[in-house]
Design a protein around this motif. Structure first.
Motif, PDB file in Angstrom:
ATOM      1  N   GLY A   1      -2.403  11.532  -9.943  1.00 36.86           N
ATOM      2  CA  GLY A   1      -3.420  12.434  -9.407  1.00 36.86           C
ATOM      3  C   GLY A   1      -4.664  11.704  -8.953  1.00 36.86           C
ATOM      4  N   ALA A   2      -4.517  10.442  -8.607  1.00 43.83           N
ATOM      5  CA  ALA A   2      -5.646   9.612  -8.169  1.00 43.83           C
ATOM      6  C   ALA A   2      -5.761   9.704  -6.652  1.00 43.83           C
ATOM      7  CB  ALA A   2      -5.439   8.162  -8.626  1.00 43.83           C
ATOM      8  N   TRP A   3      -6.373  10.763  -6.160  1.00 43.41           N
ATOM      9  CA  TRP A   3      -6.348  11.048  -4.717  1.00 43.41           C
ATOM     10  C   TRP A   3      -7.283  10.151  -3.918  1.00 43.41           C
ATOM     11  CZ3 TRP A   3      -1.999  13.037  -4.173  1.00 43.41           C
ATOM     12  CH2 TRP A   3      -1.486  13.921  -5.136  1.00 43.41           C
ATOM     13  N   ASP A   4      -8.344   9.648  -4.528  1.00 46.33           N
ATOM     14  CA  ASP A   4      -9.176   8.668  -3.829  1.00 46.33           C
ATOM     15  C   ASP A   4      -8.379   7.392  -3.569  1.00 46.33           C
ATOM     16  OD1 ASP A   4     -11.325  10.350  -3.781  1.00 46.33           O
ATOM     17  OD2 ASP A   4     -12.328   9.465  -5.528  1.00 46.33           O
ATOM     18  N   ALA A   5      -7.604   6.982  -4.572  1.00 47.39           N
ATOM     19  CA  ALA A   5      -6.748   5.808  -4.395  1.00 47.39           C
ATOM     20  C   ALA A   5      -5.684   6.079  -3.334  1.00 47.39           C
ATOM     21  CB  ALA A   5      -6.085   5.428  -5.721  1.00 47.39           C
ATOM     22  N   TRP A   6      -5.123   7.310  -3.350  1.00 46.37           N
ATOM     23  CA  TRP A   6      -4.156   7.712  -2.312  1.00 46.37           C
ATOM     24  C   TRP A   6      -4.762   7.495  -0.933  1.00 46.37           C
ATOM     25  CZ3 TRP A   6       0.649  10.677  -1.961  1.00 46.37           C
ATOM     26  CH2 TRP A   6       0.901  11.171  -0.667  1.00 46.37           C
ATOM     27  N   ASP A   7      -5.966   8.032  -0.709  1.00 48.34           N
ATOM     28  CA  ASP A   7      -6.590   7.948   0.613  1.00 48.34           C
ATOM     29  C   ASP A   7      -6.824   6.495   1.028  1.00 48.34           C
ATOM     30  OD1 ASP A   7      -6.609  10.698   0.715  1.00 48.34           O
ATOM     31  OD2 ASP A   7      -8.691  10.891   0.030  1.00 48.34           O
ATOM     32  N   GLU A   8      -7.210   5.676   0.065  1.00 43.73           N
ATOM     33  CA  GLU A   8      -7.443   4.256   0.355  1.00 43.73           C
ATOM     34  C   GLU A   8      -6.153   3.567   0.784  1.00 43.73           C
ATOM     35  OE1 GLU A   8      -8.337   0.209  -2.212  1.00 43.73           O
ATOM     36  OE2 GLU A   8      -9.185   2.104  -2.936  1.00 43.73           O
ATOM     37  N   HIS A   9      -5.071   3.764   0.032  1.00 46.24           N
ATOM     38  CA  HIS A   9      -3.792   3.124   0.368  1.00 46.24           C
ATOM     39  C   HIS A   9      -3.206   3.706   1.654  1.00 46.24           C
ATOM     40  CE1 HIS A   9      -3.865   0.910  -3.309  1.00 46.24           C
ATOM     41  NE2 HIS A   9      -3.755   1.972  -4.081  1.00 46.24           N
TER      42      HIS A   9
ATOM     43  N   ASP B   1       6.679  14.243  -1.735  1.00 50.19           N
ATOM     44  CA  ASP B   1       7.230  15.169  -2.746  1.00 50.19           C
ATOM     45  C   ASP B   1       6.267  15.310  -3.940  1.00 50.19           C
ATOM     46  OD1 ASP B   1       9.476  15.483  -1.196  1.00 50.19           O
ATOM     47  OD2 ASP B   1      10.714  14.080  -2.357  1.00 50.19           O
ATOM     48  N   LEU B   2       5.735  14.177  -4.398  1.00 55.03           N
ATOM     49  CA  LEU B   2       4.836  14.207  -5.546  1.00 55.03           C
ATOM     50  C   LEU B   2       3.510  14.899  -5.210  1.00 55.03           C
ATOM     51  CD1 LEU B   2       5.512  10.564  -6.792  1.00 55.03           C
ATOM     52  CD2 LEU B   2       6.161  12.658  -7.988  1.00 55.03           C
ATOM     53  N   ALA B   3       3.002  14.662  -3.985  1.00 55.07           N
ATOM     54  CA  ALA B   3       1.756  15.316  -3.576  1.00 55.07           C
ATOM     55  C   ALA B   3       1.942  16.819  -3.454  1.00 55.07           C
ATOM     56  CB  ALA B   3       1.283  14.724  -2.242  1.00 55.07           C
ATOM     57  N   LEU B   4       3.095  17.231  -2.905  1.00 54.11           N
ATOM     58  CA  LEU B   4       3.355  18.668  -2.751  1.00 54.11           C
ATOM     59  C   LEU B   4       3.441  19.346  -4.122  1.00 54.11           C
ATOM     60  CD1 LEU B   4       3.960  20.977  -0.766  1.00 54.11           C
ATOM     61  CD2 LEU B   4       6.390  20.371  -0.943  1.00 54.11           C
TER      62      LEU B   4
ATOM     63  N   HIS C   1       0.830  -1.212   0.000  1.00 53.01           N
ATOM     64  CA  HIS C   1       0.000   0.000   0.000  1.00 53.01           C
ATOM     65  C   HIS C   1       0.865   1.262   0.000  1.00 53.01           C
ATOM     66  CE1 HIS C   1      -4.016  -1.650   0.232  1.00 53.01           C
ATOM     67  NE2 HIS C   1      -3.647  -2.491   1.181  1.00 53.01           N
ATOM     68  N   LEU C   2       1.953   1.256   0.763  1.00 50.58           N
ATOM     69  CA  LEU C   2       2.823   2.441   0.827  1.00 50.58           C
ATOM     70  C   LEU C   2       3.520   2.689  -0.509  1.00 50.58           C
ATOM     71  CD1 LEU C   2       4.287   1.816   4.369  1.00 50.58           C
ATOM     72  CD2 LEU C   2       2.991   3.844   3.687  1.00 50.58           C
ATOM     73  N   ALA C   3       3.955   1.617  -1.178  1.00 54.37           N
ATOM     74  CA  ALA C   3       4.622   1.788  -2.473  1.00 54.37           C
ATOM     75  C   ALA C   3       3.647   2.262  -3.546  1.00 54.37           C
ATOM     76  CB  ALA C   3       5.263   0.464  -2.893  1.00 54.37           C
ATOM     77  N   LEU C   4       2.353   2.016  -3.338  1.00 51.44           N
ATOM     78  CA  LEU C   4       1.349   2.493  -4.292  1.00 51.44           C
ATOM     79  C   LEU C   4       0.997   3.967  -4.100  1.00 51.44           C
ATOM     80  CD1 LEU C   4      -0.934  -0.665  -4.462  1.00 51.44           C
ATOM     81  CD2 LEU C   4       0.060   0.483  -6.450  1.00 51.44           C
ATOM     82  N   LEU C   5       1.407   4.558  -2.967  1.00 52.62           N
ATOM     83  CA  LEU C   5       1.131   5.993  -2.746  1.00 52.62           C
ATOM     84  C   LEU C   5       1.799   6.879  -3.803  1.00 52.62           C
ATOM     85  CD1 LEU C   5       1.268   6.509   1.138  1.00 52.62           C
ATOM     86  CD2 LEU C   5      -0.717   6.725  -0.366  1.00 52.62           C
ATOM     87  N   PRO C   6       3.108   6.724  -4.092  1.00 52.09           N
ATOM     88  CA  PRO C   6       3.705   7.556  -5.158  1.00 52.09           C
ATOM     89  C   PRO C   6       3.031   7.350  -6.519  1.00 52.09           C
ATOM     90  CG  PRO C   6       5.417   6.493  -3.847  1.00 52.09           C
ATOM     91  CD  PRO C   6       4.127   5.875  -3.457  1.00 52.09           C
ATOM     92  N   CYS C   7       2.588   6.107  -6.790  1.00 53.26           N
ATOM     93  CA  CYS C   7       1.908   5.845  -8.065  1.00 53.26           C
ATOM     94  C   CYS C   7       0.598   6.633  -8.134  1.00 53.26           C
ATOM     95  CB  CYS C   7       1.627   4.350  -8.212  1.00 53.26           C
ATOM     96  SG  CYS C   7       3.109   3.308  -8.178  1.00 53.26           S
ATOM     97  N   ALA C   8      -0.148   6.643  -7.012  1.00 54.48           N
ATOM     98  CA  ALA C   8      -1.405   7.393  -6.977  1.00 54.48           C
ATOM     99  C   ALA C   8      -1.155   8.887  -7.140  1.00 54.48           C
ATOM    100  CB  ALA C   8      -2.140   7.107  -5.671  1.00 54.48           C
ATOM    101  N   ALA C   9      -0.095   9.401  -6.488  1.00 54.67           N
ATOM    102  CA  ALA C   9       0.217  10.825  -6.587  1.00 54.67           C
ATOM    103  C   ALA C   9       0.624  11.195  -8.006  1.00 54.67           C
ATOM    104  CB  ALA C   9       1.330  11.179  -5.607  1.00 54.67           C
TER     105      ALA C   9
END
Length: 807
Positions: free
Chosen positions: A723-731, A758-761, A712-720
């Motif tokens: 720009g898939a912020w719903d997926a970000w919140d889920e992971h 960094d990607l979210a910022l 789940h943590l490694a999928l956070l940069p992919c979501a960012a």
């Protein structure tokens, strides 16, 4: 048409049109979707389950629709294993000596392009295991199941595999294999229809198998197909293919829709001379009195008595000895037991059994034509008071079998001694047999043997604080630990601590605490794991067991490293290394060097880490230890990634992944995560996401909680990046929950979070960036890296210090 012709004649399958359509449709779906699927044929004995399965097998073989595999399960444990025999039959090596088995398997694997030399060795051990209580190649149940699965996968390359698994109510290990194929992350996906037959009334005496089947029935890839009694019209049509007139009606009424009962009853009546051939079947002879039996057991009893009519008593003894040995009778073993009983087997006895429809030939001897026939002979022996003596005769043979190759000798000896009333003598072979099962990763059978041993101890009146009880409970904790059954480990550890005598049984307490520590570690509770391991270590140190102490210290080092206590981990490993070097324990030295390599890598001492991994790798190569080799390749790849050598890192990960996948290790998932992290470092987000999603979603199979958090943590940069912020919140939510449960600390976690921040910022998601930075900072802080913590502080506060406004 005589009785022998009636037996040899295959009667057409009557009725069951719906069931046949569903079976054929299931096979087509497997071919189309190329994934395993289960059909469970459930019904009472004789209802026609096996006949339906046989119909599908024959149809698939005739049309070339599938590659056929069969595994049959006896009602009594012992003898050859169902899955192993199925594999041996596939390679055509049943009954061959071990060197010829190896040569034949090597040739077969070369034809299919298998490049791993250990595969042939492992398959040989599966088919013809060594007669030893030493640990073999199957360090885990997963590896044994994966070995069988790969045989099926290779066979199903061009067309689906069809597995007929008969009488699974007696096949706990086979049911475990079915669950593995459907659920385990390491299981390959290939077109395979698993056709199971279940005798439902037998489940009452097999609660463990009943629980396995209940779990299986809840899987959406399993279809349960009830096989009820034949409808009256279809049942009568079946009987009218054998007998004529009112007799068919009488037999139909008595057998009540049970096809096997009907067929065997007609054969028994013919053999008794009560029927005569007519134009379209048999009819009752003039003047014959017809008394129909009440059930199938009475039919089999009648057929046995008819077969033995006029024979000397020793022929009955020979048949009962065969029934004592099991459903499949190995000719050489049967002959030895008969000689031990001073019985001369008639030279044509096997041929007669086959011609009378009571047996069928096998590669190594013969088998009873149905489990109920063997059970009927056992019933007769028990009723006549002969059963204990028969078992003692078998035990005498197994105790002095000499050159006869018998890898399950201890297990069979222990069971026969127990059934023969020799409880004290049964204790040692039952213990050794349980160890052998454990080392073959057959945990259920190991536990069953321990339960039988405990029953013997109970009947002997041995007190619960006797060391023989305690050593059995220790083995129980080991079995449950290897299966990840934490509550069972806790339960038996409490029993051991309660029964142990202070100063006399401390080694048992230490072993139980070690198992409990490892189980807590598997469950993700690292704090509790370390407490139990340290307690076990103190006992081993006090008792002078330096090797066990070294193993405990190494395990403690791994736990401390996972907690982020790198200095503490290094201290544990250094102490363990000294003890292993002192004992000249090569495996121990290699294992601890690899552990120290991981600590050095996480502390940023990369050259030292590489040297330690190289030393460990050389030792594991010397030992031929594949899991150790793969661990070192991963360690070297991790070190290369930290040094920025992405090409070397990717090569190392792929080599390690290949070995892990071959041996069925969960670390194959770790390699996929590491490959994804490597791709993230190169900003190859879509490729990383594909690997991570495949690992996370694969057939709904779930990895351990710590690995799931990393996914789940490694999928956070992919979501960012998307720009898939719903997926970000889920992971993000899933990862935080799992980290809280496991207490996992790791540099890759902090790195993934910082990259995600960094990607979210950069995308203007300041609050999400701040939350990711804060968790990354906490990870670096737990790892003792103040420099990286300060970098995160600056990112959180926008370079203005802690008094400024956060991002």
């Amino acid at each position: 048409m005589g009785p022998n012709l009636l037996r040899l004649r295959t009667l057409p399958l009557v009725g069951r049109r719906h069931e046949r359509d569903l079976l054929w449709k299931s096979l087509r779906e497997v071919a189309l979707h190329r994934k395993p699927r289960v059909v469970l044929l459930a019904g009472r004995a004789g209802s026609g389950k096996s006949r339906l399965a046989q119909w599908l097998v024959e149809r698939a073989h005739e049309t070339g629709a599938a590659v056929i595999f069969k595994a049959f399960h006896p009602s009594i444990p012992g003898g050859t294993e169902a899955l192993a025999r199925m594999v041996a039959r596939h390679f055509g090596c049943i009954g061959l000596p071990r060197p010829k088995v190896l040569a034949r398997i090597e040739r077969a694997l070369q034809v299919t392009g298998v490049k791993h030399p250990d595969e042939a060795q492992a398959l040989t051990e599966l088919v013809t295991p060594e007669e030893t209580t030493a640990e073999g190649p199957f360090a885990s149940l997963t590896r044994r199941y994966l070995l069988v699965a790969r045989v099926l996968e290779r066979a199903a390359h061009a067309r689906p595999a069809l597995l007929w698994l008969d009488d699974v109510q007696w096949g706990s290990d086979t049911l475990g294999f079915v669950d593995f194929l459907l659920r385990h992350p390491a299981a390959p996906e290939f077109p395979c229809l698993l056709l199971l037959t279940l005798q439902e009334e037998a489940l009452a005496d097999h609660p463990f198998e009943a629980a396995q089947l209940e779990k299986l029935r809840g899987d959406d890839r399993c279809t349960t197909l009830a096989v009820p009694p034949l409808p009256p019209a279809d049942h009568l049509r079946l009987i009218e293919q054998m007998v004529e007139g009112d007799l068919a009606l009488r037999i139909a009424e008595r057998t009540a829709g049970n096809p096997m009962f009907a067929v065997e009853l007609v054969i028994a009546l013919v053999q008794r001379g009560l029927l005569k051939p007519a134009a379209r079947g048999f009819v009752l002879k003039a003047g014959a009195t017809l008394e129909l039996p009440d059930d199938l057991y009475q039919v089999w009893r009648t057929r046995i008595d008819r077969f033995l009519d006029g024979e000397p008593p020793q022929v009955r003894t020979a048949l009962e000895l065969a029934a004592t040995l099991g459903l499949e009778v190995e000719r050489e073993v049967w002959e030895r037991v008969a000689r031990s009983a001073r019985i001369s087997l008639p030279p044509n006895l096997e041929d007669r059994l086959v011609s009378e429809g009571l047996a069928e030939f096998t590669e190594t001897g013969w088998a009873f034509v149905h489990a109920m026939l063997r059970e009927t002979l056992e019933r007769q022996a028990r009723e006549g008071g002969r059963w204990p003596a028969l078992n003692r005769l078998c035990a005498r043979t197994f105790a002095s079998a000499g050159p006869l190759r018998m890898p399950d000798r201890n297990e069979r000896l222990g069971r026969h001694l127990f059934e023969g009333g020799e409880r004290e003598a049964a204790l040692d072979p039952l213990w050794k047999g349980s160890l052998q099962r454990l080392y073959r990763s057959d945990y259920r059978s190991a536990l069953c043997l321990l339960l039988l041993r405990e029953k013997a101890l109970e009947e002997l009146g041995i007190p619960r604080n006797d060391p023989r009880w305690l050593e059995g409970w220790c083995l129980r904790t080991r079995i449950h630990e290897l299966q990840g059954e934490l509550e069972e480990v806790r339960h038996w550890t409490r029993w051991i601590r309660k029964a142990a005598r202070p100063g006399q049984d401390d080694r048992f307490v230490a072993e139980a605490l070690r198992a409990l520590g490892n189980a807590e570690r598997q469950a993700g509770d690292l704090r509790q794991a370390l407490l139990f391991l340290e307690a076990a270590g103190k006992i081993f140190e006090a008792t002078g067991d330096r090797i066990s102490l070294a193993k405990i210290l190494a395990s403690s080092g791994d736990v401390a490293r996972q907690q982020g206590d790198l200095k503490g981990a290094e201290q544990f490993f250094r102490r363990a290394l000294a003890l292993h070097r002192e004992a000249q324990n090569t495996l121990g030295v290699a294992t601890v060097c690899a552990g120290l390599g991981n600590v050095a890598r996480q502390m940023g001492r990369l050259q030292e880490a590489a040297a330690l991994f190289e030393e460990a790798h050389a030792l594991f190569e010397q030992l031929g230890n594949q899991i150790g080799i793969a661990n070192c390749l991963n360690g070297l790849a991790e070190t290369a990634r930290a040094q920025g050598d992405f090409e070397a890192a990717e090569s190392g990960y792929r080599k390690a992944f290949e070995i892990y996948e071959t041996i069925g290790s969960r670390n194959a998932i770790v390699m996929q995560i590491n490959l994804a992290l490597l791709l993230l470092a190169q900003r190859r987000f879509s490729e990383a996401k594909a690997i991570l999603r495949d690992t996370l979603d694969r057939s709904g199979k779930r990895p351990p909680q710590g690995l799931l958090a990393c996914l789940h943590l490694a999928l956070l940069p992919c979501a960012a990046a998307e720009g898939a912020w719903d997926a970000w919140d889920e992971h993000d939510h899933a990862a935080r929950t799992l980290l809280e449960k496991t207490g996992l600390i790791d540099p890759d976690i902090a790195w993934s979070l910082e990259l995600a921040g960094d990607l979210a910022l950069a995308a203007g998601e300041g609050e999400r960036a701040r939350q990711a930075y804060a968790l990354a900072r906490w990870q670096w802080e737990q790892l003792g890296d103040s420099e990286k913590s300060e970098v995160l502080d600056r990112k959180i506060w926008g370079g203005r210090g802690s008094g400024g406004t956060p991002v």
